[in-house]
Enzyme design. Structure first.
Site, PDB file in Angstrom:
ATOM      1  N   CYS A  33     -37.502  16.397 -14.769  1.00 14.58           N
ATOM      2  CA  CYS A  33     -37.188  14.971 -14.876  1.00 14.58           C
ATOM      3  C   CYS A  33     -37.646  14.310 -13.587  1.00 14.58           C
ATOM      4  CB  CYS A  33     -35.701  14.738 -15.171  1.00 14.58           C
ATOM      5  SG  CYS A  33     -34.579  15.322 -13.883  1.00 14.58           S
ATOM      6  N   ASN A  36     -34.445  15.414 -10.638  1.00 13.28           N
ATOM      7  CA  ASN A  36     -33.911  16.791 -10.697  1.00 13.28           C
ATOM      8  C   ASN A  36     -32.459  16.848 -10.221  1.00 13.28           C
ATOM      9  OD1 ASN A  36     -34.476  20.060  -9.205  1.00 13.28           O
ATOM     10  ND2 ASN A  36     -34.077  19.639 -11.336  1.00 13.28           N
ATOM     11  N   CYS A  38     -30.041  14.913 -12.494  1.00 16.18           N
ATOM     12  CA  CYS A  38     -29.258  14.555 -13.688  1.00 16.18           C
ATOM     13  C   CYS A  38     -29.733  15.336 -14.914  1.00 16.18           C
ATOM     14  CB  CYS A  38     -29.312  13.059 -13.959  1.00 16.18           C
ATOM     15  SG  CYS A  38     -28.568  12.055 -12.652  1.00 16.18           S
ATOM     16  N   ARG A  39     -30.855  14.912 -15.485  1.00 14.10           N
ATOM     17  CA  ARG A  39     -31.239  15.459 -16.791  1.00 14.10           C
ATOM     18  C   ARG A  39     -31.741  16.890 -16.742  1.00 14.10           C
ATOM     19  NH1 ARG A  39     -35.244  10.677 -18.020  1.00 14.10           N
ATOM     20  NH2 ARG A  39     -35.380  10.931 -15.751  1.00 14.10           N
ATOM     21  N   SER A  40     -32.727  17.186 -15.859  1.00  9.17           N
ATOM     22  CA  SER A  40     -33.314  18.539 -15.911  1.00  9.17           C
ATOM     23  C   SER A  40     -32.358  19.636 -15.428  1.00  9.17           C
ATOM     24  CB  SER A  40     -34.675  18.603 -15.202  1.00  9.17           C
ATOM     25  OG  SER A  40     -34.571  18.335 -13.834  1.00  9.17           O
ATOM     26  N   ASP A 151     -32.728   8.171 -18.995  1.00  7.50           N
ATOM     27  CA  ASP A 151     -32.289   8.379 -17.614  1.00  7.50           C
ATOM     28  C   ASP A 151     -30.887   7.792 -17.430  1.00  7.50           C
ATOM     29  OD1 ASP A 151     -31.936   8.411 -14.904  1.00  7.50           O
ATOM     30  OD2 ASP A 151     -33.886   7.538 -14.414  1.00  7.50           O
TER      31      ASP A 151
HETATM   32  P1  4NP Z   1     -32.894  12.355 -13.243  1.00 10.43           P
HETATM   33  O1  4NP Z   1     -32.187  10.950 -12.821  1.00 10.43           O
HETATM   34  O2  4NP Z   1     -34.383  12.069 -13.242  1.00 10.43           O
HETATM   35  O3  4NP Z   1     -32.350  12.625 -14.604  1.00 10.43           O
HETATM   36  O4  4NP Z   1     -32.483  13.370 -12.195  1.00 10.43           O
HETATM   37  C1  4NP Z   1     -32.520  10.266 -11.658  1.00 10.43           C
HETATM   38  C2  4NP Z   1     -32.017  10.675 -10.447  1.00 10.43           C
HETATM   39  C3  4NP Z   1     -32.331   9.969  -9.288  1.00 10.43           C
HETATM   40  C4  4NP Z   1     -33.168   8.866  -9.361  1.00 10.43           C
HETATM   41  C5  4NP Z   1     -33.687   8.468 -10.571  1.00 10.43           C
HETATM   42  C6  4NP Z   1     -33.363   9.177 -11.723  1.00 10.43           C
HETATM   43  N1  4NP Z   1     -33.468   8.133  -8.187  1.00 10.43           N
HETATM   44  O5  4NP Z   1     -34.173   7.120  -8.293  1.00 10.43           O
HETATM   45  O6  4NP Z   1     -33.039   8.526  -7.093  1.00 10.43           O
END
Ligand code: 4NP
Length: 182
Positions: A33, A36, A38-40, A151
């Protein structure tokens, strides 16, 4: 559920990716994702659970990484950890950024959304490596009205619950499809 048993628009891409599995006795899958956190890492933790429930730990290698490097070294987002813990899942992955060598070390590289997929296609060293890339949406069953894993970072609690619901089904479908088809 094997997602190749219904009319799945991702079927050609899934078959191409499955043909990249070097050793059917050891399936190596990397979830990607943006952050790294939240989702992955949730997909990574849920996939470990699915594989353990089938006593297939020695046949699978599972990891996750982010296209971005903002959170390298961090545990998953506290909100994601709390929502996962409510489902009995402990998320302990340490954030890392995806790298070119991941294309040597993994057979299937699965992105959570279209932006992740675009970044992965840019990073892939060869066309064969691009064949390893699949969107998580390829493994949606009852969630096939969605075309990506949303997201949750700027969302409320419901966003994290939805991500966990989608990924619970998609990781089971990934396991069932790979074990049925290779
Ligand atoms: P992820 O979510 O891609 O599912 O881990 C996010 C985590 C952090 C950010 C964006 C999305 N960020 O902009 O810091």
């Amino acid at each position: 559920m094997n997602v190749l048993t219904f009319n799945n628009p991702y079927e050609p891409a899934i078959r191409r990716a499955l043909s990249q599995i070097a050793d059917p006795g050891r399936v190596r899958v990397l979830f990607i994702c943006l952050g790294n956190i939240c989702r992955s890492p949730a997909a990574d933790g849920l996939m470990h659970e699915v594989v353990a429930s089938h006593h297939a730990e020695n046949r699978w290698e599972i990891d996750s990484a982010g296209t971005g490097g903002y959170h390298v070294g961090d545990l998953p987002d506290p909100r994601m950890r709390a929502h996962a813990r409510q489902r009995g899942l402990n998320l302990t992955h340490i954030c890392r950024q995806v790298r070119e060598s991941d294309f040597d070390n993994f057979d299937l590289i699965i992105g959570m959304d279209e932006s992740n997929m675009r970044n992965l296609h840019r990073l892939a060293p060869t066309p064969e490596d691009e064949d390893k890339l699949l969107p998580m949406a390829a493994f949606f069953g009852s969630y096939s009205r969605h075309d990506h894993v949303p997201d949750p970072y700027y969302d409320g609690a419901q966003g994290f619950e939805t991500v966990l619901d989608i990924l619970t089904e998609a990781t089971e479908n990934l396991y069932d499809t790979v074990t049925a088809e290779i």
